[in-house]
Design a protein around this motif. Structure first.
Motif, PDB file in Angstrom:
ATOM      1  N   ARG A 110      13.849  37.159 -24.037  1.00  0.00           N
ATOM      2  CA  ARG A 110      15.053  37.413 -24.878  1.00  0.00           C
ATOM      3  C   ARG A 110      16.423  37.436 -23.895  1.00  0.00           C
ATOM      4  O   ARG A 110      17.334  36.618 -24.362  1.00  0.00           O
ATOM      5  N   PRO A 111      16.409  38.060 -22.537  1.00  0.00           N
ATOM      6  CA  PRO A 111      17.539  37.719 -21.910  1.00  0.00           C
ATOM      7  C   PRO A 111      17.813  36.145 -21.694  1.00  0.00           C
ATOM      8  O   PRO A 111      18.896  35.950 -21.335  1.00  0.00           O
ATOM      9  N   HIS A 112      16.773  35.526 -21.457  1.00  0.00           N
ATOM     10  CA  HIS A 112      16.871  33.958 -20.901  1.00  0.00           C
ATOM     11  C   HIS A 112      17.709  33.358 -22.098  1.00  0.00           C
ATOM     12  O   HIS A 112      18.401  32.557 -22.085  1.00  0.00           O
ATOM     13  N   VAL A 113      17.109  33.502 -23.462  1.00  0.00           N
ATOM     14  CA  VAL A 113      17.773  33.066 -24.651  1.00  0.00           C
ATOM     15  C   VAL A 113      19.127  33.184 -24.649  1.00  0.00           C
ATOM     16  O   VAL A 113      20.105  32.546 -25.137  1.00  0.00           O
ATOM     17  N   ASP A 114      19.388  34.679 -24.379  1.00  0.00           N
ATOM     18  CA  ASP A 114      20.904  34.990 -24.677  1.00  0.00           C
ATOM     19  C   ASP A 114      21.648  34.529 -23.706  1.00  0.00           C
ATOM     20  O   ASP A 114      22.950  34.190 -23.925  1.00  0.00           O
ATOM     21  N   ALA A 115      21.312  34.199 -22.481  1.00  0.00           N
ATOM     22  CA  ALA A 115      21.853  33.637 -21.310  1.00  0.00           C
ATOM     23  C   ALA A 115      22.312  32.036 -21.931  1.00  0.00           C
ATOM     24  O   ALA A 115      23.556  31.541 -21.717  1.00  0.00           O
ATOM     25  N   LEU A 116      21.234  31.401 -22.679  1.00  0.00           N
ATOM     26  CA  LEU A 116      21.687  29.885 -22.931  1.00  0.00           C
ATOM     27  C   LEU A 116      22.731  30.187 -24.180  1.00  0.00           C
ATOM     28  O   LEU A 116      23.663  29.303 -24.202  1.00  0.00           O
ATOM     29  N   LEU A 117      22.597  31.325 -24.994  1.00  0.00           N
ATOM     30  CA  LEU A 117      23.636  31.194 -26.157  1.00  0.00           C
ATOM     31  C   LEU A 117      25.174  31.463 -25.526  1.00  0.00           C
ATOM     32  O   LEU A 117      26.053  30.823 -25.761  1.00  0.00           O
TER      33      LEU A 117
ATOM     34  N   GLY B 137      11.141  35.846 -28.452  1.00  0.00           N
ATOM     35  CA  GLY B 137      12.707  35.915 -27.656  1.00  0.00           C
ATOM     36  C   GLY B 137      13.593  35.134 -28.517  1.00  0.00           C
ATOM     37  O   GLY B 137      14.776  35.559 -28.219  1.00  0.00           O
ATOM     38  N   TRP B 138      12.982  33.969 -29.125  1.00  0.00           N
ATOM     39  CA  TRP B 138      14.503  33.452 -29.723  1.00  0.00           C
ATOM     40  C   TRP B 138      14.665  34.049 -30.992  1.00  0.00           C
ATOM     41  O   TRP B 138      15.775  34.037 -31.493  1.00  0.00           O
ATOM     42  N   GLN B 139      13.623  34.823 -31.935  1.00  0.00           N
ATOM     43  CA  GLN B 139      13.845  35.256 -32.995  1.00  0.00           C
ATOM     44  C   GLN B 139      14.677  36.521 -32.905  1.00  0.00           C
ATOM     45  O   GLN B 139      15.541  36.759 -33.746  1.00  0.00           O
ATOM     46  N   ALA B 140      14.681  37.122 -31.587  1.00  0.00           N
ATOM     47  CA  ALA B 140      15.116  38.389 -31.399  1.00  0.00           C
ATOM     48  C   ALA B 140      16.657  38.147 -31.240  1.00  0.00           C
ATOM     49  O   ALA B 140      17.668  39.006 -31.129  1.00  0.00           O
ATOM     50  N   THR B 141      17.084  36.948 -30.865  1.00  0.00           N
ATOM     51  CA  THR B 141      18.478  36.622 -30.681  1.00  0.00           C
ATOM     52  C   THR B 141      19.060  35.935 -31.991  1.00  0.00           C
ATOM     53  O   THR B 141      20.156  35.483 -31.924  1.00  0.00           O
ATOM     54  N   GLY B 142      18.449  35.881 -33.223  1.00  0.00           N
ATOM     55  CA  GLY B 142      18.950  35.069 -34.247  1.00  0.00           C
ATOM     56  C   GLY B 142      18.508  33.867 -34.590  1.00  0.00           C
ATOM     57  O   GLY B 142      19.116  33.363 -35.618  1.00  0.00           O
TER      58      GLY B 142
END
Length: 349
Positions: free
Chosen positions: A280-287, A311-316
């Protein structure tokens, strides 16, 4: 090579991308998009592929000198349950209009499955709905579904579908602000990552792959050689990489991205945890990087187990569409048992 299943007057012969280049391009002309694009694709995707020449089958009719159909299996490197192997990606099927019936298509695809099946441990493809019945009759099974996930970053465009544009613009500002606050709160305790955009593959791709290569499942080998060919050398689309590193400059994750109409499309990605699922932190950094660049949304396509999507679903990210993936193993194992990890980079172009 004549196929036993070929109903006269059709036969199938093995082709070659060098010898039959013009014949293949002639069959694709008017069937598979812009001619200039197909010319550029041919040299990059087939002639210059570092993983080997494709398997090509040409369909012939006894009354015509030129081939009337073509089917191709392009070479790809795979890692299957920790062991290196190879796969054939089924692409660029074309049959002349006067020969478009089930019989000729079946003849061509059956011959390709026989020929390419001797080279590749796995044959796989992403057929459109019209082609799916042919795949099933040839003996391909459903490997899974590739799902397109989207996360909206700027909401005014989407709200305008449900309310007047002036009101949507105002509401979008407040929705965006609320979402950013929520995202910031969620990632408040994350370890700091250094995010950097690059126009070329980073030399650290190989070290990351070696440190994180999966021991279970079906994965394309995502090293520097693959990315350089698949993205850097591609003449059709411009790709930029978002690189995430730690304080010691160790590469932890990368995302290969292309932009269309202000949407950031993640075509491929890998990380130190990707075999289990992108964190999830890596996907958040992408966003955060996508938002700072002004993109209205981020999209990504994946065919994999549900737990790798966490991890993707946790970021929406939410599923917007899906397509089937069909395949056949040369050793005869059940296609539905495959533990897939495919992205849109594992497709055609």
């Amino acid at each position: 090579m004549s196929s036993d299943a070929a109903p006269l007057p059709y036969t199938v012969e093995q082709g070659d991308v060098g010898r039959n280049r013009e014949a293949m391009l002639a069959l694709w002309r008017g069937n598979l998009g812009d001619e200039a694009r197909m010319l550029a694709k041919f040299d990059w995707f087939y002639r210059d592929c570092p993983f080997g020449a494709p398997s090509v089958c040409l369909l012939r009719h006894e009354s015509e000198a030129a081939p009337v159909g073509v089917a191709v299996a392009a070479a790809r490197r795979m890692q299957v349950d920790g062991a290196a192997g190879n796969a054939g990606l089924l692409v660029d099927l074309a049959v002349r209009p006067q020969h478009r019936s089930l019989g000729p298509a079946m003849t061509l695809q059956t011959a390709l499955a026989e020929t390419a099946g001797k080279r590749f441990a796995l044959l796989y493809g992403f057929p459109n709905p019209k082609a799916a019945p042919v795949f099933k009759r040839v003996g391909y099974g459903k490997l899974g579904e590739i799902l397109r996930h989207v996360r909206v970053l700027r909401h005014s465009t989407y709200l305008a579908r449900r309310m007047p544009k002036p009101l949507a613009a105002i509401a979008g500002v407040f929705v965006d602000m609320g979402v950013r606050l929520r995202d910031g709160w969620r990632s408040r305790s994350d370890v700091r990552l250094h995010a950097q955009w690059s126009d070329l593959v980073d030399a650290r791709f190989d070290a990351l792959w070696q440190a994180s290569a999966p021991t279970q499942g079906v994965f394309a080998i995502r090293d520097a050689a693959f990315a350089r060919w698949r993205f850097d050398a591609c003449p059709l689309e411009k790709t930029r990489y978002l690189l995430l590193s730690d304080a010691n400059d160790t590469l932890l994750a990368w995302f290969a991205c292309q932009v269309h109409e202000d949407i950031l499309h993640v075509r491929d990605f890998w990380s130190i945890t990707a075999a289990q699922g992108m964190s999830r932190p890596h996907v958040d950094a992408l966003l955060r990087a996508a938002g700072a660049a002004g993109h209205v949304a981020v999209s990504v396509e994946m065919a994999t187990r549900a737990e790798r999507l966490a991890g993707w679903q946790a970021t929406g990210f939410q599923v917007r569409s899906q397509r089937p993936v069909f395949g056949k193993w040369s050793d005869g194992r059940d296609a539905s048992s495959a533990d897939l990890y495919f992205t849109s980079a594992d497709e055609d172009e």
